[in-house]
Design a protein around this motif. Structure first.
Motif: not given
Length: 175
Positions: A39-62
């Motif tokens: 999953w990707l959640q809490s997606v947020a642009w940086s104030p200058n639009g150069e970066y996107v921060a997010m939380v990556h919840v990785d479920t591939s390892g079980g």
């Protein structure tokens, strides 16, 4: 979903994977920035639009593990480099808030119950900004100038109730 000027970024699920997509507002077409398992959640642009921060919840390892990540984006909406993890694994991260100057992002974390700062600059280390707090911090608000955070203090064996009198607020605003 997060909006920066005339662009929005959002996550979309397809076949058990999640993609991060960018689109001009009002455009029915979008461009994929990245594609990950989980999953990707809490997606947020940086104030200058150069970066996107997010939380990556990785479920591939079980089992689930969450990490704060950043993706650099060109003004035309193309990914610039690869997604970069800026946090350690945790059960969960939430409440991502960019500092107004874009130096980094703050997030609350489940493992130690603290608010952490994650810098954009890869040569800088993350910092737990509430590490001296004797109790867990689950929520916080960033001041408009980015110099302070305010958070409720969790108290074992008790809590506080606060009363705010809204009586002075004009009727048209209360409704």
């Amino acid at each position: 979903i997060s909006v920066y000027e005339d662009r929005m970024v959002f996550s979309e699920v397809s076949g058990g994977r999640r993609s991060l997509r960018v689109s001009a507002i009002g455009d029915t077409r979008s461009r994929e920035l990245l594609n990950v398992a989980g999953w990707l959640q809490s997606v947020a642009w940086s104030p200058n639009g150069e970066y996107v921060a997010m939380v990556h919840v990785d479920t591939s390892g079980g089992w689930e593990s969450a990490r704060v990540a950043m993706q650099r984006v060109t003004p035309s909406g193309e990914p610039l480099g690869d997604m970069r993890y800026v946090s350690e694994q945790s059960f969960s991260w939430w409440n991502l808030r960019w500092l107004p100057d874009g130096r980094g992002v703050l997030a609350a974390g489940y493992e130690d119950g603290n608010v952490a700062f994650f810098p954009v600059d890869p040569s800088e280390s993350s910092v737990s900004v509430t590490q001296d707090e004797s109790n867990e911090v689950w929520e916080f608000v960033l001041s408009p100038d980015g110099r302070h955070i305010v958070y409720p203090r969790r108290m074992p064996r008790g809590s506080s109730l606060w009363l705010v009198d809204l009586g002075e607020i004009p009727e048209r605003i209360r409704n």
